[in-house]
Design an enzyme around this catalytic site. Structure first.
Site, PDB file in Angstrom:
ATOM      1  N   GLY A 169       0.803  -1.299   0.091  1.00 55.58           N
ATOM      2  CA  GLY A 169       0.001   0.349   0.120  1.00 55.58           C
ATOM      3  C   GLY A 169       0.918   1.456   0.486  1.00 55.58           C
ATOM      4  O   GLY A 169       0.054   2.325  -0.499  1.00 55.58           O
ATOM      5  N   LYS A 178       9.966   2.120   0.535  1.00 54.78           N
ATOM      6  CA  LYS A 178       9.079   2.175   2.329  1.00 54.78           C
ATOM      7  C   LYS A 178       8.506   3.399   1.956  1.00 54.78           C
ATOM      8  O   LYS A 178       8.671   4.327   2.483  1.00 54.78           O
ATOM      9  CB  LYS A 178       9.080   0.843   3.338  1.00 54.78           C
ATOM     10  CG  LYS A 178       8.274   0.896   4.265  1.00 54.78           C
ATOM     11  CD  LYS A 178       8.836   0.170   5.237  1.00 54.78           C
ATOM     12  CE  LYS A 178       7.851  -0.569   5.924  1.00 54.78           C
ATOM     13  NZ  LYS A 178       8.303  -1.304   6.985  1.00 54.78           N
ATOM     14  N   ARG A 186       6.159 -13.670   0.549  1.00 53.21           N
ATOM     15  CA  ARG A 186       5.274 -14.239   1.740  1.00 53.21           C
ATOM     16  C   ARG A 186       4.644 -15.331   1.376  1.00 53.21           C
ATOM     17  O   ARG A 186       4.762 -15.183   0.689  1.00 53.21           O
ATOM     18  CB  ARG A 186       5.283 -12.516   2.462  1.00 53.21           C
ATOM     19  CG  ARG A 186       5.565 -11.375   1.897  1.00 53.21           C
ATOM     20  CD  ARG A 186       4.924 -10.160   1.727  1.00 53.21           C
ATOM     21  NE  ARG A 186       5.932  -8.533   1.555  1.00 53.21           N
ATOM     22  CZ  ARG A 186       5.989  -7.855   1.780  1.00 53.21           C
ATOM     23  NH1 ARG A 186       5.220  -8.082   3.203  1.00 53.21           N
ATOM     24  NH2 ARG A 186       6.369  -6.785   1.941  1.00 53.21           N
ATOM     25  N   ASP A 239       1.895 -11.766   6.312  1.00 54.44           N
ATOM     26  CA  ASP A 239       2.215 -11.019   4.952  1.00 54.44           C
ATOM     27  C   ASP A 239       3.803 -10.455   5.425  1.00 54.44           C
ATOM     28  O   ASP A 239       4.273 -10.022   5.465  1.00 54.44           O
ATOM     29  CB  ASP A 239       1.390 -10.077   4.914  1.00 54.44           C
ATOM     30  CG  ASP A 239       0.596  -9.440   5.487  1.00 54.44           C
ATOM     31  OD1 ASP A 239       0.939 -10.205   7.052  1.00 54.44           O
ATOM     32  OD2 ASP A 239       0.303  -7.559   6.144  1.00 54.44           O
ATOM     33  N   ASP A 292       9.764  -6.174   8.104  1.00 61.19           N
ATOM     34  CA  ASP A 292       8.947  -4.889   8.689  1.00 61.19           C
ATOM     35  C   ASP A 292       8.941  -4.517  10.254  1.00 61.19           C
ATOM     36  O   ASP A 292       7.981  -5.517  11.007  1.00 61.19           O
ATOM     37  CB  ASP A 292       7.385  -6.072   8.391  1.00 61.19           C
ATOM     38  CG  ASP A 292       6.883  -5.280   6.317  1.00 61.19           C
ATOM     39  OD1 ASP A 292       7.695  -4.526   6.057  1.00 61.19           O
ATOM     40  OD2 ASP A 292       6.036  -6.210   6.059  1.00 61.19           O
TER      41      ASP A 292
END
Length: 493
Positions: free
Chosen positions: A94, A115, A185, A254, A264
């Site tokens: 996103g 990112k 992932r 994810d 992440d």
């Protein structure tokens, strides 16, 4: 958007070409005033990227996605995922873009990924942006993990964009340039399975085998071999998290890679007082991803991967399920073996002359179990204890015993442990002096948000050489002061 001239940077686009159904071509938002905050020059050298060029105006524009390298096809990746146990069939990048792949010095490809580069069609209600603080957090924690020897995505750079980002307040915006073995992932396979396209699922699995586990291609059942390899990689990874006191904070499917890299770094943190129920993440109200739950959650996530891969294991689901269950059921054993071996190393109890292979489980396991009980009961700082235990192995337990409110039980434990002849020097090689202490991370992020990068630089100096105790860095080895209070971390979106 412009194209970088040759021969500055050249990226390949294997993912975008191999899996167009999972790759949405997209452009980063224009950054009005890119300013470099931190650049990982050693990593740049490993990728054969010129640090001087990366610092140039064109280099900064590439690092925020506004200048596309030759051969690159920037894409937002599609994936699904279980988030806190609930399935979302369409998540995806996103606020991120995969620029492409570049060769690493080890001969394998690495993804170059952004990112905070702006909204994509996967953004849902998000703004697609990132603030300076969370991007600096990912930089410092991922580089600390690398220095600790824990498989991880890496951070190449953080660039301030000149935009403001609205969270609770207005904050300066930034883009993180992330480097990874890949961004495949568990959620990638869940997405392909949800599309009910067997050919796509097979192509995705073949891509993962080529990228990460080429030996699986020679197995009788390559896709089962792929799953077995992922299970093994994750068992080893989670054991290292637990041994080093790392809490990921958001172990959604994810956020679990096929490669076995940590990915992440949102509301992540390192354990302070040893307590398996510790949760720092503000969004984990039920404690699903507490420190002590991480091995169980990892196996749960791997079960979701197995479900996605079932059609590739066997065309008959009744026969596919037993095939999947064997490696899935092996996860606890693999994890326990990796964790137990690592704990023995932390205690200096490997390769003892009297026990040439490994310390007998009947001796080691009760010692470990008792020790963890003592640490929990005493609220003992996890990292300080294990580093200080090296002194006790040398015959001086004075410092480490002061960590216990009532040290008598620890004294008795120490007597039995010392009889086994622990190797103090070996302990110092695996028990870090410096980790990204939560209060120091927050101090560095707050200063960085205000434009002062000195605290970040000092923190990086400490945590990127975690085992090497140095004068002048005492505060980087100390637990948080009492007035730091209850710690909460946030995901930054």
């Amino acid at each position: 958007m412009s194209v970088a001239p040759q021969p500055t940077v050249s990226l390949s686009d294997h993912f975008a070409r191999d899996l167009p159904e999972l790759a949405l071509p997209w452009k980063a938002e224009e950054a009005p005033d890119p300013q470099l905050l931190v650049l990982n020059e050693p990593l740049a050298a490993e990728l054969d990227l010129d640090p001087a060029w990366l610092r140039s105006p064109d280099g900064l524009r590439m690092l925020v996605g506004n200048l596309v390298p030759s051969g690159a096809t920037p894409v937002a990746q599609a994936y699904a995922g279980h988030q806190f146990g609930g399935f979302s069939p369409r998540l995806g990048d996103g606020r991120a873009l995969l620029l492409g792949e570049v060769p690493h010095a080890d001969g394998h490809l690495r993804d170059i990924h952004l990112k905070g580069s702006g909204r994509t069609p996967f953004a849902r209600a998000g703004d697609g942006l990132a603030a300076v603080g969370p991007m600096l957090r990912e930089y410092v924690v991922s580089e600390a993990m690398e220095a600790l020897g824990i498989p991880t995505t890496r951070s190449l750079a953080v660039v301030a964009t000149g935009q403001t980002v609205r969270r609770d307040t207005l904050l300066p915006g930034a883009v993180l340039t992330r480097v990874a073995g890949s961004h495949l992932r568990v959620g990638s396979f869940q997405y392909a399975r949800a599309m009910d396209d067997p050919a796509l699922l097979r192509r995705l699995a073949d891509h993962a085998i080529r990228r990460h586990y080429p030996d699986a291609a020679q197995a009788g059942n390559p896709y089962l071999a792929l799953f077995e390899a992922v299970v093994g990689a994750q068992a080893a990874l989670i054991a290292q998290w637990m041994l080093n006191g790392f809490i990921h904070g958001v172990m959604n499917t994810d956020n679990m890679t096929i490669s076995g890299e940590t990915i992440d770094y949102g509301p992540c943190a390192f354990l302070e007082a040893f307590e398996p129920a510790t949760v720092y993440s503000s969004i984990d109200s039920g404690g699903r991803y507490a420190y002590g739950n991480q091995p169980v959650v990892a196996q749960w996530n791997l079960a979701r991967l197995a479900e996605a891969l079932l059609p590739l294991f066997h065309e008959d689901q009744d026969q596919a399920i037993p095939l999947a269950m064997e490696p899935l059921d092996a996860f606890p054993r693999q994890y326990s073996a990796a964790w137990s071996a690592g704990m023995r190393r932390k205690l200096g109890l490997t390769r003892l002359p009297s026990l040439p292979d490994n310390l007998d489980d009947d001796v080691a396991q009760p010692l470990v179990d008792e020790l963890l009980t003592l640490l929990q009961a005493g609220g003992v700082d996890y990292t300080s204890f294990f580093r200080g235990l090296g002194g006790a192995a040398r015959g001086d337990a004075g410092v480490v015993r002061t960590l216990f409110p009532e040290p008598s039980a620890f004294d008795a434990w120490t007597e039995r442990w010392r009889l086994l002849g622990p190797d103090a020097e070996a302990m110092d090689r695996v028990n870090p002096v410096y980790i990204p202490r939560n209060h120091l991370v927050e101090e560095a992020l707050a200063a960085g948000t205000e434009g002062d990068l000195h605290p970040l630089e000092r923190l990086l100096e400490a945590v990127t050489r975690p085992y090497d105790e140095r004068p002048g860095l005492q505060r980087y080895a100390a637990p948080a002061p009492e007035d730091f209070g209850t710690y909460r971390t946030y995901c930054g979106t």
